[in-house]
Design a protein around this motif. Structure first.
Motif, PDB file in Angstrom:
ATOM      1  N   ALA A   1       0.836  -1.208   0.000  1.00 55.42           N
ATOM      2  CA  ALA A   1       0.000   0.000   0.000  1.00 55.42           C
ATOM      3  C   ALA A   1       0.872   1.259   0.000  1.00 55.42           C
ATOM      4  O   ALA A   1       0.546   2.255  -0.645  1.00 55.42           O
ATOM      5  N   ALA A   2       1.988   1.206   0.723  1.00 51.14           N
ATOM      6  CA  ALA A   2       2.878   2.371   0.813  1.00 51.14           C
ATOM      7  C   ALA A   2       3.489   2.719  -0.533  1.00 51.14           C
ATOM      8  O   ALA A   2       3.839   3.873  -0.777  1.00 51.14           O
TER       9      ALA A   2
ATOM     10  N   ARG B   1      -1.755   4.494  -6.826  1.00 50.60           N
ATOM     11  CA  ARG B   1      -3.079   5.081  -6.614  1.00 50.60           C
ATOM     12  C   ARG B   1      -3.276   5.620  -5.196  1.00 50.60           C
ATOM     13  O   ARG B   1      -4.227   6.328  -4.923  1.00 50.60           O
ATOM     14  N   LEU B   2      -2.366   5.280  -4.281  1.00 46.95           N
ATOM     15  CA  LEU B   2      -2.452   5.795  -2.914  1.00 46.95           C
ATOM     16  C   LEU B   2      -1.381   6.851  -2.624  1.00 46.95           C
ATOM     17  O   LEU B   2      -1.225   7.290  -1.492  1.00 46.95           O
ATOM     18  N   SER B   3      -0.658   7.287  -3.627  1.00 47.82           N
ATOM     19  CA  SER B   3       0.486   8.180  -3.404  1.00 47.82           C
ATOM     20  C   SER B   3       0.091   9.520  -2.792  1.00 47.82           C
ATOM     21  O   SER B   3       0.896  10.150  -2.117  1.00 47.82           O
ATOM     22  N   ALA B   4      -1.132   9.967  -2.997  1.00 47.30           N
ATOM     23  CA  ALA B   4      -1.577  11.245  -2.426  1.00 47.30           C
ATOM     24  C   ALA B   4      -2.242  11.067  -1.065  1.00 47.30           C
ATOM     25  O   ALA B   4      -2.659  12.035  -0.446  1.00 47.30           O
ATOM     26  N   THR B   5      -2.329   9.833  -0.583  1.00 47.16           N
ATOM     27  CA  THR B   5      -2.992   9.526   0.683  1.00 47.16           C
ATOM     28  C   THR B   5      -1.964   9.422   1.794  1.00 47.16           C
ATOM     29  O   THR B   5      -0.913   8.816   1.626  1.00 47.16           O
TER      30      THR B   5
ATOM     31  N   LYS C   1       4.871  17.074   7.114  1.00 47.13           N
ATOM     32  CA  LYS C   1       5.908  17.787   6.370  1.00 47.13           C
ATOM     33  C   LYS C   1       6.101  17.258   4.961  1.00 47.13           C
ATOM     34  O   LYS C   1       5.996  17.999   3.994  1.00 47.13           O
ATOM     35  N   ASP C   2       6.431  15.966   4.841  1.00 45.77           N
ATOM     36  CA  ASP C   2       6.850  15.513   3.522  1.00 45.77           C
ATOM     37  C   ASP C   2       6.523  14.071   3.159  1.00 45.77           C
ATOM     38  O   ASP C   2       6.550  13.719   2.009  1.00 45.77           O
ATOM     39  N   ALA C   3       6.249  13.242   4.121  1.00 47.37           N
ATOM     40  CA  ALA C   3       6.073  11.819   3.826  1.00 47.37           C
ATOM     41  C   ALA C   3       4.622  11.493   3.512  1.00 47.37           C
ATOM     42  O   ALA C   3       3.709  12.036   4.117  1.00 47.37           O
ATOM     43  N   SER C   4       4.421  10.604   2.546  1.00 47.27           N
ATOM     44  CA  SER C   4       3.049  10.165   2.261  1.00 47.27           C
ATOM     45  C   SER C   4       2.691   8.960   3.116  1.00 47.27           C
ATOM     46  O   SER C   4       1.516   8.671   3.330  1.00 47.27           O
TER      47      SER C   4
END
Length: 107
Positions: free
Chosen positions: A37-38, A42-46, A84-87
């Motif tokens: 999932a990480a 398709r989950l990159s903006a979540t 800050k920066d991590a998805s």
């Protein structure tokens, strides 16, 4: 939305985390599902916060050649990274000795 109270500053702040996901049984498929999932496009903006043991995630990542998101030892640090920066971030609960796990056996 999630609200956090800081004992150090005495302040309350709003934190947006879309999903908190537990890895489940460390000898099951949960850690693999989390790592997949990480890295899913398709989950990159979540924003994803995974709860589990870093050693288990490292073992699964190594055996399946999957990258690991940042690993943090505290909830505060995990939330800070997500803001800050991590998805996605792994919050290391540090409760399992991965050397004692047998894949497929309930632990």
């Amino acid at each position: 939305q999630f609200w956090m109270f800081s004992m150090q500053s005495g302040s309350v702040r709003e934190v947006a985390i879309a999903y908190w996901i537990t890895a489940g049984d460390p000898a099951g498929i949960g850690p693999e599902v989390c790592l997949r999932a990480a890295t899913a496009d398709r989950l990159s903006a979540t924003r994803l916060l995974f709860l589990g043991d870093a050693g288990v995630f490292r073992g699964v990542g190594d055996s399946l050649d999957l990258p690991l998101p940042p690993i943090t030892p505290s909830l505060w640090e995990a939330i800070s990274r997500l803001q800050k920066d991590a998805s996605s971030v792994i919050w290391d609960l540090n409760q399992i000795d991965p050397r004692r796990l047998v894949p497929g056996e309930i632990s």
